[in-house]
Design a protein around this motif. Sequence first.
Motif, short mmCIF file in Angstrom:
data_model
loop_
_atom_site.label_atom_id
_atom_site.label_comp_id
_atom_site.label_asym_id
_atom_site.label_seq_id
_atom_site.Cartn_x
_atom_site.Cartn_y
_atom_site.Cartn_z
N THR A 134 0.98 -1.13 -0.10
CA THR A 134 0.05 0.13 0.17
C THR A 134 1.02 1.23 0.00
O THR A 134 2.04 1.06 0.26
CB THR A 134 -0.80 -0.01 1.17
OG1 THR A 134 -0.07 -0.06 2.50
CG2 THR A 134 -2.01 -1.31 1.31
N LEU A 135 0.07 2.30 -0.32
CA LEU A 135 1.00 3.58 -0.38
C LEU A 135 0.93 4.15 1.02
O LEU A 135 0.01 4.11 1.92
CB LEU A 135 0.06 4.65 -1.22
CG LEU A 135 0.10 4.32 -2.72
CD1 LEU A 135 -0.94 5.39 -3.28
CD2 LEU A 135 1.28 4.29 -3.36
N ASP A 136 2.24 4.63 1.59
CA ASP A 136 2.29 5.25 2.80
C ASP A 136 2.23 6.80 2.70
O ASP A 136 3.28 7.66 2.29
CB ASP A 136 3.72 5.01 3.30
CG ASP A 136 4.04 5.35 4.74
OD1 ASP A 136 3.08 6.40 5.28
OD2 ASP A 136 5.09 5.20 5.33
N ARG A 137 1.08 7.38 2.96
CA ARG A 137 0.87 8.75 2.68
C ARG A 137 1.41 9.74 3.56
O ARG A 137 1.45 10.93 3.48
CB ARG A 137 -0.65 9.04 2.50
CG ARG A 137 -1.39 8.39 1.51
CD ARG A 137 -2.77 8.48 1.29
NE ARG A 137 -3.44 7.73 0.32
CZ ARG A 137 -3.50 8.07 -1.14
NH1 ARG A 137 -2.94 9.26 -1.39
NH2 ARG A 137 -3.99 7.42 -2.02
N THR A 138 2.38 9.20 4.64
CA THR A 138 2.94 9.99 5.46
C THR A 138 4.33 10.04 5.28
O THR A 138 5.20 10.64 5.61
CB THR A 138 2.90 9.42 7.08
OG1 THR A 138 3.37 8.07 7.12
CG2 THR A 138 1.48 9.09 7.62
N SER A 139 4.86 9.18 4.32
CA SER A 139 6.39 9.16 3.88
C SER A 139 6.65 10.31 3.08
O SER A 139 6.02 11.10 2.31
CB SER A 139 6.62 7.84 3.05
OG SER A 139 7.86 7.92 2.41
N ALA A 140 8.06 10.48 3.02
CA ALA A 140 8.65 11.69 2.07
C ALA A 140 8.75 11.18 0.89
O ALA A 140 8.96 11.99 -0.02
CB ALA A 140 9.98 12.15 2.93
N ILE A 141 8.61 9.99 0.68
CA ILE A 141 8.67 9.65 -0.78
C ILE A 141 7.53 9.89 -1.53
O ILE A 141 6.35 9.27 -1.34
CB ILE A 141 9.07 7.96 -0.56
CG1 ILE A 141 10.22 7.54 -0.05
CG2 ILE A 141 9.16 7.42 -2.10
CD1 ILE A 141 10.29 6.15 0.07
N PRO A 142 7.84 10.55 -2.66
CA PRO A 142 6.55 10.92 -3.51
C PRO A 142 5.50 9.56 -3.65
O PRO A 142 6.10 8.38 -3.94
CB PRO A 142 7.17 11.36 -4.75
CG PRO A 142 8.50 11.91 -4.45
CD PRO A 142 8.80 10.93 -3.43
N LEU A 143 4.32 9.97 -3.90
CA LEU A 143 3.42 8.75 -4.25
C LEU A 143 3.53 8.20 -5.46
O LEU A 143 3.37 6.91 -5.34
CB LEU A 143 1.92 9.23 -4.01
CG LEU A 143 1.46 9.86 -2.50
CD1 LEU A 143 -0.09 10.35 -2.71
CD2 LEU A 143 1.63 8.74 -1.27
N TYR A 144 3.89 8.61 -6.44
CA TYR A 144 4.16 8.10 -7.82
C TYR A 144 4.99 7.20 -7.76
O TYR A 144 5.30 6.20 -8.34
CB TYR A 144 4.26 9.33 -8.93
CG TYR A 144 5.56 9.96 -8.83
CD1 TYR A 144 6.60 9.40 -9.38
CD2 TYR A 144 5.80 11.18 -8.23
CE1 TYR A 144 8.02 9.96 -9.57
CE2 TYR A 144 7.11 11.63 -8.18
CZ TYR A 144 8.00 11.28 -8.88
OH TYR A 144 9.29 11.68 -8.85
N GLN A 145 6.30 7.56 -7.01
CA GLN A 145 7.56 6.84 -7.03
C GLN A 145 7.27 5.38 -6.00
O GLN A 145 7.53 4.35 -6.58
CB GLN A 145 8.77 7.53 -6.19
CG GLN A 145 9.84 6.85 -6.21
CD GLN A 145 11.07 7.45 -5.62
OE1 GLN A 145 11.20 8.85 -5.77
NE2 GLN A 145 11.93 6.95 -4.89
N GLN A 146 6.50 5.76 -4.98
CA GLN A 146 5.86 4.34 -4.13
C GLN A 146 4.97 3.55 -5.12
O GLN A 146 5.29 2.36 -5.16
CB GLN A 146 5.12 5.11 -3.15
CG GLN A 146 5.63 5.68 -1.84
CD GLN A 146 4.84 6.00 -0.67
OE1 GLN A 146 4.37 5.11 -0.30
NE2 GLN A 146 4.94 7.17 -0.28
#
Length: 254
Positions: A14-26
């Motif tokens: 799943t996507l981690d929306r709290t991460s500093a990694i951009p969502l498209y990269q995730q």
Amino acid sequence: MAVASPAESAAPKTLDRTSAIPLYQQLGEILRSRIEAGEWSPNTKIPSEHELNREYGLSRMTVRQVLTSLVNEGLLFRVQGKGTYVAPGKISAKSPAYTGMRQQLEDAGYKTSTELVDASVGKADKHVASHLGIDAGDEVVTITRLRRVEDEPVSLHISSVPLGLAPSLLKEDSASEQLCVILDREYGLVMGHVEETLESTRASRWEGEKLSINPGEPLLLLRQQVSTPEGIPFEYTRILLRGDRIRLSYSYKL
């Protein structure tokens, strides 16, 4: 209860929306992991942009950007009007200087075949002559072969040998046997030194036709100058490889 394989366990789900990694990269990493874990088999259609948009809650533009990136990486391919599919895995091989490519592929369990496209005697141009240590206009035997793996064309091999070093080469079965084996056995031309260059090029119309790709598509061009242990060049080969199907690996001891 089924136990996930290590690849599946390591794959983000799943996507981690709290991460500093951009969502498209995730999302790219998630889809890449699902492909590598075997969730979708080669040539299998993956969920549509709309379905991925609903599954991950991202805009279709973002999903399209991620899929385009994976297409450019060679992990996916698109079929107009049908969707996006998982690309067949690349065939890994070492440089033919280590072991003949056909032998490597067969040792790895692939079914290979070789078609003799052309075999003729002609005059060497300046480029070929410079790699064979002869004069432009000297006669050379040029043999062109098409290599298939699992019935799919993957490489073109264009080899030139001075006629004076292998006068009866045209009589040999260069489709069934590796050229290096013939030159060694019949003419005592033993491989002692190989110089290679590797670069990218684009398929001509003729090359594209032989390799079942469109003209202008990228190819790997491997050039080889083969010499005896005494330093006498006796073979110059240009190998055109489909970069979407073959990956070359090199190993060095330092």
